[in-house]
Design a protein around this motif. Structure first.
Motif, mmCIF file in Angstrom:
data_model
loop_
_atom_site.group_PDB
_atom_site.id
_atom_site.type_symbol
_atom_site.label_atom_id
_atom_site.label_comp_id
_atom_site.label_asym_id
_atom_site.label_seq_id
_atom_site.Cartn_x
_atom_site.Cartn_y
_atom_site.Cartn_z
ATOM 1 N N THR A 1 0.900 -1.248 0.009
ATOM 2 C CA THR A 1 0.141 0.178 -0.195
ATOM 3 C C THR A 1 1.005 1.189 0.078
ATOM 4 O O THR A 1 2.029 1.117 0.209
ATOM 5 C CB THR A 1 -1.001 -0.099 1.296
ATOM 6 O OG1 THR A 1 -0.053 -0.195 2.364
ATOM 7 C CG2 THR A 1 -1.885 -1.116 1.178
ATOM 8 N N ARG B 1 2.802 4.316 1.414
ATOM 9 C CA ARG B 1 3.320 4.481 2.860
ATOM 10 C C ARG B 1 3.863 5.719 3.099
ATOM 11 O O ARG B 1 4.506 6.401 1.923
ATOM 12 C CB ARG B 1 4.388 3.308 3.064
ATOM 13 C CG ARG B 1 3.824 2.055 3.250
ATOM 14 C CD ARG B 1 4.896 1.004 3.547
ATOM 15 N NE ARG B 1 5.283 1.021 4.942
ATOM 16 C CZ ARG B 1 6.421 0.085 5.245
ATOM 17 N NH1 ARG B 1 6.666 -0.901 4.557
ATOM 18 N NH2 ARG B 1 6.828 0.197 6.445
ATOM 19 N N TRP C 1 6.715 8.377 5.351
ATOM 20 C CA TRP C 1 7.751 8.746 6.674
ATOM 21 C C TRP C 1 7.729 10.046 6.575
ATOM 22 O O TRP C 1 8.242 10.902 5.741
ATOM 23 C CB TRP C 1 9.046 8.005 6.413
ATOM 24 C CG TRP C 1 8.808 6.450 6.482
ATOM 25 C CD1 TRP C 1 9.217 5.909 7.401
ATOM 26 C CD2 TRP C 1 8.504 5.514 5.127
ATOM 27 N NE1 TRP C 1 8.752 4.399 7.236
ATOM 28 C CE2 TRP C 1 8.583 4.369 5.747
ATOM 29 C CE3 TRP C 1 8.184 5.908 3.896
ATOM 30 C CZ2 TRP C 1 8.278 3.333 4.939
ATOM 31 C CZ3 TRP C 1 7.867 4.545 3.237
ATOM 32 C CH2 TRP C 1 8.065 3.332 3.900
ATOM 33 N N GLU D 1 7.555 6.727 10.442
ATOM 34 C CA GLU D 1 6.375 6.218 9.852
ATOM 35 C C GLU D 1 4.974 6.789 10.183
ATOM 36 O O GLU D 1 4.672 7.012 11.459
ATOM 37 C CB GLU D 1 6.165 4.800 9.612
ATOM 38 C CG GLU D 1 5.152 4.375 8.549
ATOM 39 C CD GLU D 1 5.101 2.983 7.833
ATOM 40 O OE1 GLU D 1 5.814 2.368 8.195
ATOM 41 O OE2 GLU D 1 4.461 2.909 6.920
ATOM 42 N N GLU D 2 4.156 7.486 9.305
ATOM 43 C CA GLU D 2 3.091 8.079 9.651
ATOM 44 C C GLU D 2 1.859 7.321 8.944
ATOM 45 O O GLU D 2 1.837 6.830 7.785
ATOM 46 C CB GLU D 2 2.849 9.350 9.277
ATOM 47 C CG GLU D 2 3.512 10.530 9.857
ATOM 48 C CD GLU D 2 3.103 11.191 10.735
ATOM 49 O OE1 GLU D 2 1.816 11.503 10.757
ATOM 50 O OE2 GLU D 2 3.337 11.379 11.973
ATOM 51 N N GLU D 3 0.758 7.021 9.539
ATOM 52 C CA GLU D 3 -0.259 6.084 9.061
ATOM 53 C C GLU D 3 -1.148 7.243 8.004
ATOM 54 O O GLU D 3 -1.317 8.387 8.393
ATOM 55 C CB GLU D 3 -1.330 5.786 10.121
ATOM 56 C CG GLU D 3 -2.456 4.835 9.544
ATOM 57 C CD GLU D 3 -3.417 4.759 10.498
ATOM 58 O OE1 GLU D 3 -3.191 4.929 11.702
ATOM 59 O OE2 GLU D 3 -4.518 4.266 10.013
ATOM 60 N N ILE D 4 -1.172 6.682 6.841
ATOM 61 C CA ILE D 4 -2.093 7.511 6.008
ATOM 62 C C ILE D 4 -3.721 6.958 6.178
ATOM 63 O O ILE D 4 -4.108 5.961 5.656
ATOM 64 C CB ILE D 4 -1.736 7.267 4.430
ATOM 65 C CG1 ILE D 4 -0.259 7.550 4.307
ATOM 66 C CG2 ILE D 4 -2.641 7.942 3.380
ATOM 67 C CD1 ILE D 4 0.305 7.235 2.935
ATOM 68 N N LYS D 5 -4.161 7.757 6.817
ATOM 69 C CA LYS D 5 -5.677 7.590 7.282
ATOM 70 C C LYS D 5 -6.474 7.638 6.414
ATOM 71 O O LYS D 5 -6.565 8.422 5.394
ATOM 72 C CB LYS D 5 -6.079 8.331 8.364
ATOM 73 C CG LYS D 5 -5.177 8.209 9.710
ATOM 74 C CD LYS D 5 -6.108 8.664 10.881
ATOM 75 C CE LYS D 5 -5.221 8.584 12.227
ATOM 76 N NZ LYS D 5 -4.248 9.832 12.163
#
Ligand code: DP6
Length: 410
Positions: A62, A64, A66, A71-75
């Motif tokens: 998926t 991704r 950073w 790392e940041e979640e892609i909501k």
């Protein structure tokens, strides 16, 4: 074995500081503002976000992201996801028109982004960060050479963070609020390139603030919901001020520019105070800086009939002073006298050699504010008007061969 082509792009994007403030949304989902705004883009030599995006051609994975190595979640449904979706849709349109193009829109992307300034300094990083994301994806997807304009890219950056749309251009930039419900006419346009008025400098006075204030997204909605003064501002102040500000920039009229800039900052903070419950972004140090600039301008107006500096404040206590090149040294001398700095907190990149022991201007009220202790202004960044997003070479990439960030924070 021939390695297959790597689809990757790296770009930087600038910070911008509004002189007519954006504060209030008429649509929170599309990020449509309640008034137009205007800003100056600052040089990327001192402040910028750097972003690399790569299509993961073998990736079943998926998207991704950073940020500064983390790392940041892609909501799903969030702002970043929205920007990615819109950029893919634009690429898809280009692919549909030209079947020979690689189907980049079908691959997941890895994105890494970094700021060259500490986020902790309280400097707005969302505008440069989101505009760097859009600039990088548009380069990756080859959109500009396929007829996509910077203004239409700004329409997407706007949906990442309102003020980000203005960082898609260098120089002097307006964000036209637009009238359409779908937001298609709510875009950034260039008022003048930086070359038009290149001697505009900015001094950022970083004011230490222990506690984090109200985030702008939440703060402005509270103002929209509760402030009658905001309605007055939207209807009776900003439209005419946008006209006067554009005219001041076209004419390189610093007095008019400074007057409008300070009045608009004051009114923005007045609508914050008019919010229920009230929002405070400036603190005692911020207000002392206003008094200092006011005294500098009073003396200069009396002696030379002109203004030397314009202050402006965003959603935090930091001051940004716009100053013409010819006045930088004398303004700095007074600022440094009242807000002492060490060589690390003020590295003086322009070699102004400003000497805080120089005599105050004649007629200057030395007691206008007390001399503050070191650290009241924790850092001074001296920069100037700058250009829009830049495309960098592969050697600047933040991603390694495997498509993972080169610098990972653990
Ligand atoms: C005070 O662009 O950060 O800096 O659209 O909710 O992401 P969102 O808000 P944001 O707000 C910036 C507000 C400001 C004024 C300005 O830059 O015009």
């Amino acid at each position: 074995m021939a390695a297959h082509h790597v689809y990757e792009a790296t770009c930087t994007a600038p910070v911008n500081i509004a002189v007519v403030k954006y504060w209030g949304k008429r649509s929170t989902s599309l990020i449509l503002p309640t008034n137009s705004s205007l800003s100056v883009t600052l040089s990327q030599d001192h402040l910028r976000s750097l972003t690399t995006a790569r299509c993961m051609v073998d990736g079943q994975g998926t998207d991704r992201l950073w940020l500064n190595g983390e790392e940041e979640e892609i909501k799903a449904g969030g702002r970043t996801a929205r920007c990615l979706e819109e950029m893919r849709a634009m690429r898809q349109e280009v692919e549909a028109k030209n079947a020979s193009l690689p189907k980049l829109s079908s691959y997941p992307v890895h994105i890494a982004s970094e700021n060259n300034f500490p986020t902790a300094a309280g400097l707005a990083s969302s505008a440069s960060g989101l505009s760097a994301l859009i600039a990088t994806l548009s380069t990756l997807y080859d959109l500009p050479s396929n007829g996509v304009s910077t203004s239409s890219l700004s329409r997407i950056a706007r949906q990442g963070s309102g003020s980000a749309c203005r960082s898609m251009f260098g120089g002097y930039v307006a964000w036209e609020m637009g009238a359409r419900e779908d937001g298609s006419d709510s875009v950034a346009v260039e008022v003048a390139p930086k070359e038009h008025w290149p001697d505009m400098h900015a001094l950022i006075l970083v004011v230490s603030d222990a506690k984090k204030g109200t985030p702008s997204t939440a703060g402005m909605q509270r103002t929209v919901a509760t402030s009658a003064l905001l309605q007055h501002r939207i209807e009776h102040v900003v439209p005419a001020r946008m006209e006067r500000m554009s005219a001041a920039i076209q004419a390189r009229d610093f007095d008019a520019f400074a007057k409008e800039t300070m009045a608009d900052s004051n009114q923005f903070h007045a609508v914050c105070l008019d919010t229920e419950p009230p929002i405070f972004y400036m603190n005692d140090v911020s207000r002392a800086i206003i008094q200092l600039v006011t005294e500098l301008n009073r003396v200069s107006l009396e002696k030379e009939g002109r203004l030397v500096a314009a202050y402006t404040y965003d959603a935090g206590p930091n001051a940004v002073l716009y100053v013409q090149e010819k006045d930088v040294k004398s303004v700095l001398e007074v600022v440094l006298r009242y807000f002492p700095q060490s060589t690390t907190s003020f590295p003086d990149p322009f070699q102004t050699q400003a000497d805080p022991s120089t005599a105050l201007p004649e007629g200057f009220n030395a007691r206008v504010i007390p001399v503050h202790s070191e650290g009241s202004v924790s850092r001074i960044i001296h920069t100037q008007v700058g250009d829009g997003p830049r495309v960098l070479g592969q050697e600047e990439s933040l991603l390694g061969e495997d498509g993972m960030p080169k610098q990972l924070k653990r």
